[in-house]
Write a protein that holds these residues in place. Structure first.
Motif, short mmCIF file in Angstrom:
data_model
loop_
_atom_site.label_atom_id
_atom_site.label_comp_id
_atom_site.label_asym_id
_atom_site.label_seq_id
_atom_site.Cartn_x
_atom_site.Cartn_y
_atom_site.Cartn_z
N VAL A 1 -9.57 9.02 8.30
CA VAL A 1 -8.85 7.69 8.64
C VAL A 1 -8.38 6.99 7.33
CG1 VAL A 1 -9.45 5.27 9.18
CG2 VAL A 1 -10.73 7.25 10.24
N LYS A 2 -8.84 7.46 6.23
CA LYS A 2 -8.29 7.06 5.26
C LYS A 2 -6.92 7.67 4.73
CE LYS A 2 -9.12 7.08 -0.10
NZ LYS A 2 -10.05 7.25 -1.28
N THR A 3 -6.87 8.78 5.18
CA THR A 3 -5.44 9.57 4.94
C THR A 3 -4.63 9.18 6.01
OG1 THR A 3 -6.67 11.71 4.45
CG2 THR A 3 -4.65 11.91 5.09
N ILE A 4 -5.08 8.97 7.29
CA ILE A 4 -3.89 8.22 8.23
C ILE A 4 -3.32 6.86 7.57
CG2 ILE A 4 -4.07 7.40 10.53
CD1 ILE A 4 -6.07 9.52 11.39
N LEU A 5 -4.57 6.10 7.29
CA LEU A 5 -4.11 4.91 6.70
C LEU A 5 -3.06 4.86 5.66
CD1 LEU A 5 -7.17 2.39 6.66
CD2 LEU A 5 -5.41 2.66 8.36
N LEU A 6 -3.29 5.80 4.66
CA LEU A 6 -2.28 5.95 3.47
C LEU A 6 -1.00 6.53 4.09
CD1 LEU A 6 -4.90 7.50 0.95
CD2 LEU A 6 -3.98 5.23 1.09
N ASP A 7 -0.92 7.14 5.08
CA ASP A 7 0.53 7.82 5.57
C ASP A 7 1.37 6.76 6.23
OD1 ASP A 7 -0.02 10.12 4.50
OD2 ASP A 7 -0.84 11.06 6.20
N ILE A 8 0.78 5.31 6.62
CA ILE A 8 1.44 4.44 7.39
C ILE A 8 2.81 4.02 6.58
CG2 ILE A 8 1.38 2.14 8.02
CD1 ILE A 8 -1.58 2.20 8.64
N PRO A 9 2.91 3.78 5.43
CA PRO A 9 4.36 3.56 4.86
C PRO A 9 5.37 4.66 5.40
CG PRO A 9 2.65 3.02 3.35
CD PRO A 9 1.86 3.62 4.18
N SER A 10 4.72 5.88 4.85
CA SER A 10 5.83 6.95 5.46
C SER A 10 6.14 7.12 6.89
CB SER A 10 5.23 8.33 5.02
OG SER A 10 3.87 8.60 5.63
N LEU A 11 5.16 6.60 7.75
CA LEU A 11 5.43 6.65 9.20
C LEU A 11 6.45 5.69 9.38
CD1 LEU A 11 1.85 6.98 10.65
CD2 LEU A 11 3.74 8.71 10.85
N GLY A 12 6.57 4.50 8.74
CA GLY A 12 7.36 3.49 8.94
C GLY A 12 8.64 3.68 8.16
N ARG A 13 8.92 4.82 7.44
CA ARG A 13 9.82 5.01 6.65
C ARG A 13 10.39 3.95 5.50
NH1 ARG A 13 11.00 6.68 11.75
NH2 ARG A 13 12.12 5.19 12.41
N GLN A 14 9.23 3.23 5.24
CA GLN A 14 9.39 2.33 4.18
C GLN A 14 8.46 2.44 3.22
OE1 GLN A 14 9.97 -1.86 5.48
NE2 GLN A 14 11.27 -1.27 7.24
N THR A 15 8.76 3.15 2.13
CA THR A 15 7.94 3.55 0.84
C THR A 15 7.82 2.52 -0.02
OG1 THR A 15 9.36 4.86 0.06
CG2 THR A 15 7.66 5.92 1.81
N ALA A 16 8.67 1.59 -0.29
CA ALA A 16 8.87 0.47 -0.98
C ALA A 16 7.67 -0.28 -1.36
CB ALA A 16 9.95 -0.11 -1.06
N GLY A 17 7.01 -0.36 -2.29
CA GLY A 17 5.57 -0.99 -2.63
C GLY A 17 4.60 -0.44 -1.89
N ALA A 18 4.80 0.81 -1.35
CA ALA A 18 3.54 1.47 -1.08
C ALA A 18 2.29 1.99 -1.92
CB ALA A 18 4.13 2.91 -0.41
N ALA A 19 2.75 1.80 -3.44
CA ALA A 19 1.81 2.11 -4.29
C ALA A 19 0.72 1.05 -4.37
CB ALA A 19 2.11 1.96 -5.60
N GLY A 20 0.82 -0.13 -4.49
CA GLY A 20 0.03 -1.42 -4.16
C GLY A 20 -0.73 -1.22 -3.09
#
Length: 822
Positions: free
Chosen positions: A656-675
């Motif tokens: 589940v943690k991996t799935i949640l971490l992949d959400i920014p890439s799913l939305g094709r918006q990785t800006a601000g994904a670090a925080g």
């Protein structure tokens, strides 16, 4: 040179006995040098003595020369005074003769001019009696010039008599001229062919008289011309608002008909210009009286038609007489509309007519404001724009009310016809109704700004605010609502929001539309502040409207998060139904994890493509703040978890943690994904730490709990012991041992937001001060972030249940007490 130095010098010159042979030559050389120095000293002393004696002699000679010069100057001055006295005696008689000649010449000139003045006055009297205006005008100029020479002799009786006689003649000329001009416009100019020429000559006489005579003549002429206007338009038949256009037709016809006749007036008199000023002031007074005496509100079409014709007339006068830039009038005349039914069409026609012209500048026709202007020069001291039309300003409320009604109807129609969906390929993702609404508002603004830029425009701006607030309310009402009522509360669905894929797209469209309205309303306020009167520009503000759309954006994003939370209800329930206590082996990730992955992979790409980066990041923050704590609390809803079950659940947690971490890439918006990734890792690490506590042996479970969950509550620890399947008696021993070890387990019912990542082995390591500081810092960071997002601790039904039970656990009675005594 001291003795030792002399000795050294001699030893140096004569180091040996053989060198003593040179003593005599050296002595001769030294004596020769001494004589030379003595001779130089003696010559210098003699020269100094001779110089002092010569200086004294030169000073005495200079003093003697100065004394001789002073004596010669006094002698010259005495001779000059004697010469001046002699010249004065010689010229005394010549001055007397010169003054006598000057007085005689002045007397002769004055007598000659007096003779000319007497003759000119007599001739002027004859010309005035015979109405010979052309000759009288030239004679007036001559008499005026002659009179100016006798200003110094005003007290002489003869001069006083002549001036009085000249004054009477000018009065006679004035009365004759006014009498002759009274026949102008009566038709006599067509019967008497020489009348116009005579009046033209009379104008020359008026110019030769005082300026006040010309002003009085022109004023009387204008009043006489407007007498018929008063009689015609003060009657009951034409004293109506719908007859306003006929007023302007009357004056234009009058100017055109009398154009040839009025050529008798010199161009410098500007008779037509002054007549139009008087006409405008009179018309304004009559229109004010008509508007004030209306028993009912004026018809909008009639009012705007009269205002339009007034603006056209003012523009024509401004172009003809100056006082403003030329502006082209586009369109055709507006036909008079029936009351009520065709009022909207009249407004539309006015908009078309005035879209490409400058709005009329508002002015006042009060005499007090005009008193300081040079009204006699066209374009210099009087502005025709607004002189009449400004009187309509207080009565344009009905126009504003009609505009508001029309705008509200258009807004309602646009909302009803809105499909709430965007065609594929559209780059803006904005609802059509919002763009159409602002287009209608801009048209309304153009219509009003062409008519007025004062209070009416400000009132219309207030209408724009109300219309936009109403549109924001419509957007807010379109958002999906949660379940309410007794049934929803009984089934645990109270406050939950169910959203379909289409609902999610609609919410994204509402967010983008609200952002567009927020930006465009600010631009609208800037445009209005630039065109409105400067005194009202300070009140033009769209901040309240922008706050409304900001509230819609916030509510829409929160609704989006709540809708996605509701989709996870089935998966969370499926997780709780898994027999974790009877699992025999650890396999692949569970089905509920696949379900979570399917929900996110179907929704996130769509949301990422529709939302802007700023709002998508806001959505991710809210989602992470919800799913992490919810997954953690959902572990407590399971009945019993064995060691194998805990290992399987730990595997699921990592998935589940991996799935949640992949959400920014799913939305094709990785800006601000670090925080976001850091925040998700902290939240999910708490669930991992909880499972590692469950996996720990019974004898070290308390130490592991204190190490991995230092801010955990006693209630949570007791639930962990229940999940491990321990009996109540064994639990009490462990709880007593936990309490004896000192503080570290809080009694608060609110679970900590985050814990540090647990080690890979079940055994708990020593909890150092550094690790504890990191835990506290992480917790404060998450709490601050959660507070900024505006999220409470008890959002879901289960969280509220925990809050209620923990608050009631210390009560001696009540429906929740038996939960703790079981």
């Amino acid at each position: 040179m001291d003795k030792s130095s002399a000795l050294n010098y001699i030893n140096q010159m004569f180091p040996t006995e053989a060198s003593l042979s040179g003593v005599e030559p050296l002595m001769q050389k030294i004596h020769s040098e001494i004589r030379r120095v003595d001779a130089g000293i003696l010559a210098a002393v003699r020269q100094q003595s001779n110089s002092g004696t010569k200086a004294k002699e030169d000073l005495a000679a200079a003093t003697h020369a100065v004394e001789e010069l002073m004596y010669k100057i006094r002698e010259i001055k005495t001779k000059a005074e004697q010469s001046e006295t002699m010249v004065q005696e010689i010229c005394r008689d010549i001055k007397k003769l010169d003054f006598a000649k000057k007085h005689i010449t002045t007397t002769i000139t004055a007598l000659h001019r007096l003779t000319m003045l007497v003759s000119a006055v007599e001739q002027l009297q004859v010309m005035a009696s015979n109405r010979r205006y052309k000759e009288a005008a030239a004679q007036l100029e001559a008499v005026n010039q002659l009179c100016s020479h006798f200003e110094a002799y005003r007290d002489v009786p003869k001069i006083t008599e002549l001036r009085e006689k000249f004054k009477n003649i000018k009065q006679i000329l004035k009365s004759h001229v006014f009498s002759d001009f009274s026949s102008l416009g009566t038709g006599k100019e067509t019967e008497e062919s020489n009348l116009l020429q005579q009046l033209s000559d009379a104008c020359l006489v008026v110019d030769a008289l005082e300026p006040s005579v010309r002003e009085e003549l022109v004023k009387n002429f204008c009043n006489r011309e407007l007498t018929s206007y008063r009689q015609i338009f003060e009657g009951a038949e034409l004293a109506k608002l719908d007859k306003t256009e006929r007023r302007y037709a009357w004056i234009k016809r009058r100017l055109r008909t009398n154009e040839e006749i009025w050529k008798i007036f010199p161009p410098a008199w500007n008779v037509a210009y002054l007549l139009c000023i008087q006409f405008c002031k009179l018309t304004r007074t009559q229109l004010v009286e008509i508007l004030d005496n209306l028993k009912e509100k004026p018809d909008v079409g009639t009012l705007l038609l009269a205002l339009q014709r007034t603006l056209e007339f003012e523009e024509e006068l401004a172009e003809r007489f100056g006082g403003g830039s030329r502006s082209s009038v586009v369109g055709t005349d507006i036909e008079e509309s029936d009351r009520g039914e065709h009022s909207g069409q009249t407004i539309s026609d006015i908009r078309k007519k005035y879209e490409k012209r400058l709005a009329a500048n508002q002015g006042s026709g009060d005499d007090e404001k005009d008193g300081h202007k040079n009204l006699s020069v066209p374009g210099a001291g009087f502005n025709f724009r607004g002189i009449i039309s400004s009187c309509f300003e207080p009565h344009l409320t009905v126009y504003v009310e009609l505009e508001e009604k029309t705008l509200m109807e258009h807004m309602e129609k646009l909302v009803q016809e809105e499909s709430w969906d965007i065609e594929e390929g559209n780059q803006t993702n904005i609802l059509t109704s919002s763009m159409q609404l602002f287009l209608i508002i801009r048209r309304s603004l153009k219509r009003c700004s062409a008519l007025t830029k004062n209070q009416t425009l400000f009132n219309l701006f207030k209408v724009f605010q109300r219309v936009l607030k109403a549109y924001a309310t419509k957007l807010f009402a379109k958002l999906p609502k949660g379940g309410v009522g007794i049934v929803a509360a009984a089934t645990g669905m109270d406050g939950q929001i169910k959203t379909s894929d289409r609902d999610e797209r609609v919410i994204c469209h509402i967010v983008n539309t609200a952002e567009y309205c927020h930006k465009t309303s600010g631009e609208l306020a800037e445009n209005v502040s630039k065109m409105i009167d400067s005194q009202l520009a300070g009140g033009v503000d769209m901040s309240e409207v922008q706050d409304e759309f900001s509230a819609v954006i916030t509510k829409a994003l929160i609704t989006l998060v709540h809708g996605l939370e509701t989709k996870f209800d089935a998966e969370m329930a499926a997780m709780a139904r898994v027999p974790w206590g009877t699992l025999e082996s650890v396999g692949d990730q569970s089905e509920y994890v696949n379900g979570i992955n399917m929900i996110l992979t179907s929704s996130i790409p769509v949301l990422g493509s529709l939302l802007s980066p700023v709002y998508f990041q806001f959505f991710l923050d809210k989602l992470a703040a919800s799913l992490g704590p919810r997954f953690y609390l959902n572990i407590f809803k399971c009945k019993q978890i064995s060691e194998t079950g805990a290992q399987q659940m730990l595997l699921d947690t990592q998935a589940v943690k991996t799935i949640l971490l992949d959400i920014p890439s799913l939305g094709r918006q990785t800006a601000g994904a670090a925080g976001y990734s850091k925040f998700v890792s902290r939240e999910m690490s708490k669930a991992e730490a909880l499972l590692k506590v469950i996996l720990s042996p019974v004898d070290s479970v308390a130490d592991t709990y204190r190490a991995l969950l230092p801010e955990g509550t006693t209630f949570e620890f007791q639930r962990i012991l229940d999940l491990k399947g321990l009996k109540k008696s064994d639990q009490q021993i462990i709880l007593d041992d936990l309490n004896k070890r000192g503080p570290g387990i809080t009694q608060s019912s609110i679970a900590p937001s985050v814990v540090p990542a647990a080690p890979s082995t079940p055994a708990a390591p020593a909890f150092t001060n550094t690790a504890l500081a990191e835990v506290i810092a992480s917790r404060e960071d998450v709490l601050t972030r959660a507070a900024a997002l505006g999220r409470g601790a008890a959002t879901t039904g289960f969280k509220r249940f925990l809050a209620l039970t923990e608050a009631a656990k210390d009560r001696k009675d009540g429906p929740f007490r038996k939960l703790f005594n079981a």
